[in-house]
Write a protein that holds these residues in place. Structure first.
Motif, PDB file in Angstrom:
ATOM      1  N   SER A 157      -2.496 -11.409   6.131  1.00  0.00           N
ATOM      2  CA  SER A 157      -1.967 -11.430   4.774  1.00  0.00           C
ATOM      3  C   SER A 157      -2.850 -10.594   3.860  1.00  0.00           C
ATOM      4  N   GLU A 158      -2.229  -9.644   3.228  1.00  0.00           N
ATOM      5  CA  GLU A 158      -2.943  -8.720   2.347  1.00  0.00           C
ATOM      6  C   GLU A 158      -2.100  -8.564   1.092  1.00  0.00           C
ATOM      7  N   SER A 159      -2.576  -9.103  -0.007  1.00  0.00           N
ATOM      8  CA  SER A 159      -1.803  -9.035  -1.244  1.00  0.00           C
ATOM      9  C   SER A 159      -1.919  -7.649  -1.863  1.00  0.00           C
ATOM     10  N   ASN A 160      -0.781  -7.108  -2.245  1.00  0.00           N
ATOM     11  CA  ASN A 160      -0.757  -5.771  -2.824  1.00  0.00           C
ATOM     12  C   ASN A 160       0.164  -5.785  -4.031  1.00  0.00           C
ATOM     13  N   LYS A 161      -0.426  -5.752  -5.220  1.00  0.00           N
ATOM     14  CA  LYS A 161       0.363  -5.790  -6.450  1.00  0.00           C
ATOM     15  C   LYS A 161       1.187  -4.525  -6.652  1.00  0.00           C
ATOM     16  N   ASN A 162       0.824  -3.446  -5.948  1.00  0.00           N
ATOM     17  CA  ASN A 162       1.537  -2.183  -6.099  1.00  0.00           C
ATOM     18  C   ASN A 162       2.755  -2.070  -5.192  1.00  0.00           C
ATOM     19  N   LEU A 179      11.516   4.124   0.852  1.00  0.00           N
ATOM     20  CA  LEU A 179      11.993   3.010   0.039  1.00  0.00           C
ATOM     21  C   LEU A 179      10.755   2.269  -0.446  1.00  0.00           C
ATOM     22  N   VAL A 180      10.663   2.014  -1.745  1.00  0.00           N
ATOM     23  CA  VAL A 180       9.516   1.305  -2.306  1.00  0.00           C
ATOM     24  C   VAL A 180       9.865  -0.176  -2.408  1.00  0.00           C
ATOM     25  N   ALA A 183       4.439  -8.575  -2.325  1.00  0.00           N
ATOM     26  CA  ALA A 183       2.985  -8.698  -2.448  1.00  0.00           C
ATOM     27  C   ALA A 183       2.239  -8.661  -1.125  1.00  0.00           C
ATOM     28  N   THR A 184       2.923  -8.945  -0.002  1.00  0.00           N
ATOM     29  CA  THR A 184       2.178  -9.024   1.256  1.00  0.00           C
ATOM     30  C   THR A 184       2.786  -8.129   2.323  1.00  0.00           C
ATOM     31  N   LEU A 185       1.938  -7.757   3.246  1.00  0.00           N
ATOM     32  CA  LEU A 185       2.379  -6.956   4.379  1.00  0.00           C
ATOM     33  C   LEU A 185       3.404  -7.727   5.205  1.00  0.00           C
ATOM     34  N   ALA A 209      12.393   4.092  13.768  1.00  0.00           N
ATOM     35  CA  ALA A 209      11.138   3.433  13.412  1.00  0.00           C
ATOM     36  C   ALA A 209      10.946   3.484  11.907  1.00  0.00           C
ATOM     37  N   ILE A 210      10.263   2.479  11.379  1.00  0.00           N
ATOM     38  CA  ILE A 210       9.918   2.441   9.963  1.00  0.00           C
ATOM     39  C   ILE A 210       8.412   2.214   9.864  1.00  0.00           C
ATOM     40  N   GLU A 211       7.753   3.092   9.164  1.00  0.00           N
ATOM     41  CA  GLU A 211       6.318   2.949   8.917  1.00  0.00           C
ATOM     42  C   GLU A 211       6.146   2.253   7.578  1.00  0.00           C
ATOM     43  N   ILE A 212       5.218   1.325   7.503  1.00  0.00           N
ATOM     44  CA  ILE A 212       4.956   0.573   6.274  1.00  0.00           C
ATOM     45  C   ILE A 212       3.559   0.931   5.796  1.00  0.00           C
ATOM     46  N   ARG A 213       3.463   1.384   4.562  1.00  0.00           N
ATOM     47  CA  ARG A 213       2.168   1.756   4.004  1.00  0.00           C
ATOM     48  C   ARG A 213       1.982   1.078   2.657  1.00  0.00           C
ATOM     49  N   PRO A 214       0.838   0.441   2.445  1.00  0.00           N
ATOM     50  CA  PRO A 214       0.555  -0.125   1.125  1.00  0.00           C
ATOM     51  C   PRO A 214       0.467   0.997   0.096  1.00  0.00           C
TER      52      PRO A 214
END
Length: 136
Positions: free
Chosen positions: A2-7, A84-85, A89-91, A110-115
């Motif tokens: 779990s990594e919270s990311n407000k962005n 797509l943005v 908040a979490t991965l 495939a879909i890549e997910i980047r913070p």
């Protein structure tokens, strides 16, 4: 994990144009399913509209002389089809959303997910170096 990311998180649709092999009917169904999936995410406030990336463009290189070539490298123009943005908040949330993408029913999709970061990599490098100098 779990990594919270407000962005939020950026989903990168990776493709080698596998969809070219689909029948007309399969392609119509997939397009409708993908549009519905994105529409539901936007309506729920979990995503912002993304962008499709054209296969053409330019790449600019630095160094002693400025070099411009006719487009993205073949590897990137074939690998990244759009974005797509996600406003999550979490991965884990981003992964769950990505796993629901209708295109993932096909083996080559495939879909890549980047913070999304609020700091440029150059700024992060400078900050790290300044911290090293301050402690040296």
């Amino acid at each position: 994990m779990s990594e919270s990311n407000k962005n939020g998180y950026l989903l990168l649709s990776r493709t080698d144009e596998w969809y070219q092999q689909l029948s007309h009917e399969e392609l119509q169904q997939l397009l409708a399913a993908n549009k519905a999936w994105v529409g539901q995410l936007i309506a729920a406030g979990r995503a912002r509209p993304g962008v499709a990336l054209a296969r053409s463009g330019a790449t600019v290189f630095g160094g002693n002389k400025s070099v411009v070539v006719d487009g993205p490298y073949a590897e990137s123009k074939e690998a990244i089809g759009g974005t797509l943005v996600l406003d999550v908040a979490t991965l884990e949330e981003a992964i769950a959303i990505a796993q629901a993408c209708p295109s993932l029913r096909y083996d080559y999709s495939a879909i890549e997910i980047r913070p999304i970061s609020n700091e440029c990599p150059l700024e992060a490098c400078m900050r790290a170096r300044e911290q090293q100098l301050a402690t040296a």
